[in-house]
Design a protein around this motif. Structure first.
Motif, PDB file in Angstrom:
ATOM      1  N   THR A  51      34.017  85.782 -44.660  1.00 34.24           N
ATOM      2  CA  THR A  51      33.910  86.062 -43.126  1.00 34.24           C
ATOM      3  C   THR A  51      35.234  85.644 -42.502  1.00 34.24           C
ATOM      4  OG1 THR A  51      32.810  83.885 -42.793  1.00 34.24           O
ATOM      5  CG2 THR A  51      31.451  85.659 -43.006  1.00 34.24           C
ATOM      6  N   ARG A  94      36.924  82.806 -44.830  1.00 34.61           N
ATOM      7  CA  ARG A  94      36.086  81.650 -45.140  1.00 34.61           C
ATOM      8  C   ARG A  94      34.547  82.065 -45.826  1.00 34.61           C
ATOM      9  NH1 ARG A  94      33.754  79.569 -39.874  1.00 34.61           N
ATOM     10  NH2 ARG A  94      31.987  80.918 -40.474  1.00 34.61           N
ATOM     11  N   THR A 149      30.965  82.393 -47.099  1.00 32.88           N
ATOM     12  CA  THR A 149      29.800  82.006 -46.198  1.00 32.88           C
ATOM     13  C   THR A 149      28.404  82.759 -47.164  1.00 32.88           C
ATOM     14  OG1 THR A 149      30.622  82.356 -44.168  1.00 32.88           O
ATOM     15  CG2 THR A 149      28.145  82.643 -44.282  1.00 32.88           C
ATOM     16  N   GLU A 160      19.708  87.014 -42.414  1.00 31.29           N
ATOM     17  CA  GLU A 160      21.493  86.494 -41.994  1.00 31.29           C
ATOM     18  C   GLU A 160      22.401  87.706 -42.427  1.00 31.29           C
ATOM     19  OE1 GLU A 160      21.514  83.509 -44.998  1.00 31.29           O
ATOM     20  OE2 GLU A 160      20.652  81.953 -43.688  1.00 31.29           O
TER      21      GLU A 160
END
Length: 100
Positions: free
Chosen positions: A17, A21, A23, A30
């Protein structure tokens, strides 16, 4: 009776993301939230398939594994699918210190 976690993926999908990062995405909800936040100008057929599959899984109209597969295909097409969680974990470790 369906459980509260009926939208849970068998195995999380790790995507990169903001700022690269990693995730872990563990549910259809989600995944749907990642898709909703995706810029409209960068959406396409794989996005539409993934979004529709996630919504269908949330409604209980399709298997969660189908939603996961569509989400993985979309993430792979966009270049944000993390290849291996182990590689991500290794990248978070601090580099070895050099002796002075």
């Amino acid at each position: 009776m369906a459980s509260a976690s009926s939208d849970e993926f068998t195995h999380p999908v790790v995507v990169l993301t903001s700022f690269g990062r990693p995730t872990a995405i563990g549910t259809a909800m989600e995944a749907h939230m990642v898709l909703v936040d995706w810029p409209r100008s960068r959406r396409g057929p794989a996005y539409e398939a993934a979004a529709a599959a996630c919504l269908a899984a949330l409604r209980g109209e399709t298997a969660t594994d189908e939603a996961r597969a569509c989400f993985v295909a979309w993430a792979q097409e966009r270049g944000i699918l993390a290849l291996e969680a182990g590689l991500i974990a290794a990248s978070r470790r601090s580099p070895p210190r050099r002796a002075a």
